[in-house]
Design a protein around this motif. Structure first.
Motif, PDB file in Angstrom:
ATOM      1  N   LEU A   1      -3.101   4.007 -12.073  1.00  0.00           N
ATOM      2  CA  LEU A   1      -3.695   2.785 -11.476  1.00  0.00           C
ATOM      3  C   LEU A   1      -3.381   1.469 -11.750  1.00  0.00           C
ATOM      4  N   SER A   2      -3.289   1.728 -13.447  1.00  0.00           N
ATOM      5  CA  SER A   2      -2.633   0.822 -14.559  1.00  0.00           C
ATOM      6  C   SER A   2      -1.230   0.420 -14.510  1.00  0.00           C
ATOM      7  N   GLU A   3      -0.681   1.749 -14.787  1.00  0.00           N
ATOM      8  CA  GLU A   3       0.885   2.354 -14.671  1.00  0.00           C
ATOM      9  C   GLU A   3       1.632   1.370 -13.487  1.00  0.00           C
ATOM     10  N   ILE A   4       0.384   2.072 -12.138  1.00  0.00           N
ATOM     11  CA  ILE A   4       0.672   1.459 -10.727  1.00  0.00           C
ATOM     12  C   ILE A   4       1.301  -0.344 -10.945  1.00  0.00           C
ATOM     13  N   GLN A   5       0.381  -1.219 -11.167  1.00  0.00           N
ATOM     14  CA  GLN A   5       0.059  -2.804 -10.851  1.00  0.00           C
ATOM     15  C   GLN A   5       1.221  -2.738 -12.465  1.00  0.00           C
ATOM     16  N   ALA A   6       1.347  -2.388 -13.018  1.00  0.00           N
ATOM     17  CA  ALA A   6       2.237  -2.917 -13.869  1.00  0.00           C
ATOM     18  C   ALA A   6       3.905  -2.840 -13.504  1.00  0.00           C
ATOM     19  N   CYS A   7       4.190  -1.973 -12.447  1.00  0.00           N
ATOM     20  CA  CYS A   7       5.422  -1.097 -11.951  1.00  0.00           C
ATOM     21  C   CYS A   7       5.406  -2.461 -10.698  1.00  0.00           C
TER      22      CYS A   7
ATOM     23  N   LEU B   1       1.089  -1.533  -0.163  1.00  0.00           N
ATOM     24  CA  LEU B   1       0.661   0.548   0.005  1.00  0.00           C
ATOM     25  C   LEU B   1       0.943   1.225  -0.374  1.00  0.00           C
ATOM     26  N   GLN B   2       2.389   1.515   0.985  1.00  0.00           N
ATOM     27  CA  GLN B   2       3.115   2.242   0.892  1.00  0.00           C
ATOM     28  C   GLN B   2       3.285   2.962  -0.902  1.00  0.00           C
ATOM     29  N   GLN B   3       3.676   1.750  -1.312  1.00  0.00           N
ATOM     30  CA  GLN B   3       4.061   1.713  -2.626  1.00  0.00           C
ATOM     31  C   GLN B   3       2.988   2.411  -3.612  1.00  0.00           C
ATOM     32  N   ILE B   4       2.156   1.694  -3.507  1.00  0.00           N
ATOM     33  CA  ILE B   4       1.094   2.500  -4.950  1.00  0.00           C
ATOM     34  C   ILE B   4       0.992   3.760  -3.856  1.00  0.00           C
ATOM     35  N   LEU B   5       0.510   4.184  -2.699  1.00  0.00           N
ATOM     36  CA  LEU B   5       0.640   5.534  -2.009  1.00  0.00           C
ATOM     37  C   LEU B   5       1.508   6.926  -2.903  1.00  0.00           C
ATOM     38  N   SER B   6       2.667   6.382  -3.078  1.00  0.00           N
ATOM     39  CA  SER B   6       3.529   7.253  -3.328  1.00  0.00           C
ATOM     40  C   SER B   6       3.848   6.883  -4.344  1.00  0.00           C
ATOM     41  N   LEU B   7       3.324   6.107  -5.491  1.00  0.00           N
ATOM     42  CA  LEU B   7       3.218   6.155  -7.141  1.00  0.00           C
ATOM     43  C   LEU B   7       2.567   6.581  -7.653  1.00  0.00           C
ATOM     44  N   ARG B   8       1.120   7.045  -6.807  1.00  0.00           N
ATOM     45  CA  ARG B   8      -0.338   7.469  -6.612  1.00  0.00           C
ATOM     46  C   ARG B   8       0.339   8.883  -6.672  1.00  0.00           C
ATOM     47  N   GLN B   9       1.081   9.774  -5.841  1.00  0.00           N
ATOM     48  CA  GLN B   9       1.256  10.687  -5.436  1.00  0.00           C
ATOM     49  C   GLN B   9       2.669  11.487  -6.512  1.00  0.00           C
ATOM     50  N   LEU B  10       2.908  10.374  -7.355  1.00  0.00           N
ATOM     51  CA  LEU B  10       4.089  10.527  -8.084  1.00  0.00           C
ATOM     52  C   LEU B  10       3.686  11.130  -9.919  1.00  0.00           C
ATOM     53  N   GLY B  11       2.305   9.974  -9.520  1.00  0.00           N
ATOM     54  CA  GLY B  11       1.117  10.826 -11.073  1.00  0.00           C
ATOM     55  C   GLY B  11       1.478   9.275 -11.158  1.00  0.00           C
TER      56      GLY B  11
ATOM     57  N   PRO C   1      12.680   0.417  -1.688  1.00  0.00           N
ATOM     58  CA  PRO C   1      14.011   1.521  -1.755  1.00  0.00           C
ATOM     59  C   PRO C   1      13.306   2.257  -3.352  1.00  0.00           C
ATOM     60  N   GLN C   2      13.336   1.648  -4.241  1.00  0.00           N
ATOM     61  CA  GLN C   2      13.243   2.724  -5.524  1.00  0.00           C
ATOM     62  C   GLN C   2      11.754   3.622  -5.766  1.00  0.00           C
ATOM     63  N   VAL C   3      10.821   2.977  -4.914  1.00  0.00           N
ATOM     64  CA  VAL C   3       9.496   3.933  -4.852  1.00  0.00           C
ATOM     65  C   VAL C   3      10.177   5.052  -3.685  1.00  0.00           C
ATOM     66  N   ILE C   4      10.883   5.214  -2.549  1.00  0.00           N
ATOM     67  CA  ILE C   4      10.708   5.639  -1.681  1.00  0.00           C
ATOM     68  C   ILE C   4      11.876   6.397  -2.947  1.00  0.00           C
ATOM     69  N   ASP C   5      12.738   6.464  -2.637  1.00  0.00           N
ATOM     70  CA  ASP C   5      14.148   7.245  -3.530  1.00  0.00           C
ATOM     71  C   ASP C   5      13.676   8.516  -4.650  1.00  0.00           C
ATOM     72  N   TRP C   6      11.616   8.083  -5.505  1.00  0.00           N
ATOM     73  CA  TRP C   6      11.288   8.347  -6.791  1.00  0.00           C
ATOM     74  C   TRP C   6      10.674   9.651  -5.372  1.00  0.00           C
ATOM     75  N   HIS C   7      10.087   8.735  -4.893  1.00  0.00           N
ATOM     76  CA  HIS C   7       9.092   9.857  -3.441  1.00  0.00           C
ATOM     77  C   HIS C   7       9.832  10.313  -2.744  1.00  0.00           C
ATOM     78  N   ARG C   8      11.261  10.813  -2.578  1.00  0.00           N
ATOM     79  CA  ARG C   8      11.951  11.861  -2.013  1.00  0.00           C
ATOM     80  C   ARG C   8      12.329  12.636  -2.908  1.00  0.00           C
ATOM     81  N   SER C   9      12.567  12.437  -4.014  1.00  0.00           N
ATOM     82  CA  SER C   9      13.212  13.083  -4.666  1.00  0.00           C
ATOM     83  C   SER C   9      12.030  14.082  -5.508  1.00  0.00           C
ATOM     84  N   ARG C  10      10.468  13.534  -5.693  1.00  0.00           N
ATOM     85  CA  ARG C  10       9.580  14.733  -6.241  1.00  0.00           C
ATOM     86  C   ARG C  10       9.352  15.453  -4.740  1.00  0.00           C
ATOM     87  N   LEU C  11       9.641  14.898  -3.594  1.00  0.00           N
ATOM     88  CA  LEU C  11       9.500  15.911  -2.598  1.00  0.00           C
ATOM     89  C   LEU C  11       9.902  16.601  -2.778  1.00  0.00           C
ATOM     90  N   HIS C  12      11.601  16.755  -2.161  1.00  0.00           N
ATOM     91  CA  HIS C  12      12.271  17.925  -2.808  1.00  0.00           C
ATOM     92  C   HIS C  12      11.908  18.849  -3.636  1.00  0.00           C
TER      93      HIS C  12
END
Length: 397
Positions: free
Chosen positions: A64-70, A51-61, A79-90
């Motif tokens: 839902l179909s792209e999230i499922q594929a990922c 769920l954390q991965q889903i929410l992070s990817l949703r916030q990155l834009g 860790p990859q999702v967290i890094d993307w999310h951190r970069s976006r938050l910065h």
């Protein structure tokens, strides 16, 4: 089993609705690992990580179909999702700091000069829109369909805007103010309440420029022109939130507005539109506009139920919720602008009830509101003949 969370508990802890979690289960995006004997969902620690991965990817834009594929990709990791999310938050923090700095500058400028440069407003809007992504594939397809549905109306609006641009019409003129309101209304109808789409559209024009000039037929010059027009319109409505009634309306018109407002409050509406003006004319037996309407068979007894028919009667508002003076609807403001033009044409500074009725009829030539719909469609009044009768009555008075 004690470490497992029920759907309601997970919803409460994450801020999501149970409906969203149910939907994620239905589409296979987040299927709970366990269920009770009564088939109630139970979520494990691994489910919560997903769920954390889903929410992070949703916030990155991601859609839902792209999230499922990922998430179904063997190369994908938390860790990859967290890094993307951190970069976006910065990025968002940097943009928010820039926005705060610009807003502070505008606030200081207003404190010292009581005005603000349009360029500063535009820069601020640019910063705001940059905090969102461009369209997802689903949004792009949706907007393309809506553009095709309303292409003729949209292109007509652009033609009028570009005509005023070419003429160099002042941003504070009634014509440009009307176009700014119409443009905002079209954009709201276009995105249909989705603020993310509106922000993404704005950012796309402002940051991509000529690469998207063909999208919707609006070039960047036209877009910037309308942003400035909207800035003038918005700033004017913020600094003058209520029209100075005693300044621009005669006492007779003030009485018409007061009576119209009373009638609108009786059906628990909190905004005064053209139908309120019409009710005011007909309630006050002394104004010339109401007398002309009566002579053409338009009476309070016939109009009042028609207003209720089309507006309905809202539930009674709690005490203190209605403002002391009802704000004017956008169409009503346009009518007032046109009525003031009528008054100024005869070197008068105040609007009479007759000017206001003629303003309603003038506005009907642009689009028309509920008042003119009731007159024309419900009561079969010839609007051109009504205009002639009002002008004739003014000449006789």
């Amino acid at each position: 089993m004690s470490s497992l969370l029920k759907v309601g508990e997970l919803a409460k802890q994450t801020g999501l609705s149970t409906r969203t979690l149910h939907y994620y289960d239905e589409i296979g995006l987040l299927v709970p690992s366990h269920r009770t004997e009564a088939d109630h969902r139970l979520y494990s620690a691994q489910d919560i990580i997903r769920l954390q991965q889903i929410l992070s990817l949703r916030q990155l834009g991601f859609s839902l179909s792209e999230i499922q594929a990922c998430l179904e990709s063997p190369d994908f990791s938390l860790p990859q999702v967290i890094d993307w999310h951190r970069s976006r938050l910065h990025e968002q923090i940097t943009l928010s700091q820039t926005l705060l700095k610009r807003l502070n500058g505008i606030a200081k400028e207003l404190e010292t000069t009581q005005s603000v440069a349009v360029e500063n407003l535009i820069e601020t809007m640019e910063t705001i829109t940059m905090t969102e992504h461009y369209f997802t594939p689903e949004q792009q397809a949706l907007l393309e369909n809506r553009l095709q549905e309303n292409e003729a109306e949209w292109r007509d609006l652009l033609t009028q805007i570009q005509s005023e641009m070419t003429k160099g019409t002042d941003f504070n003129s009634p014509t440009v103010r009307f176009l700014a309101r119409r443009w905002l209304g079209s954009m709201k109808a276009f995105v249909r309440g989705d603020n993310d789409i509106y922000a993404a559209l704005t950012r796309m024009y402002q940051t991509e420029g000529a690469t998207v000039d063909s999208w919707g037929g609006m070039d960047t010059d036209t877009f910037e022109y309308m942003l400035k027009a909207v800035s003038f319109l918005t700033l004017g409505e913020v600094t003058e939130s209520l029209i100075p009634v005693k300044k621009i309306f005669t006492p007779a018109t003030q009485q018409v507005l007061k009576l119209g407002e009373t009638a609108i409050r009786q059906i628990n509406f909190d905004i005064l539109g053209t139908e309120g003006f019409l009710l005011g004319f007909l309630t006050d037996k002394t104004n010339l506009a109401g007398q002309v309407l009566n002579e053409m068979g338009v009476t309070l007894e016939t109009v009042q139920p028609l207003v209720k028919k089309w507006l309905g009667v809202r539930p009674k508002l709690p005490d203190g919720w209605q403002p002391p003076q009802l704000p004017f609807a956008m169409r009503a403001k346009r009518v007032i602008e046109l009525a003031l033009e009528r008054a100024k044409a005869t070197e008068r500074s105040q609007i009479t009830p007759e000017d206001l009725l003629l303003g309603i009829l003038d506005e009907a030539k642009e689009s028309g509101g509920l008042a003119t719909y009731i007159l024309k469609e419900e009561l079969n009044v010839d609007l051109a003949q009504l205009e002639q009768q009002v002008e004739f009555a003014i000449a006789r008075a």
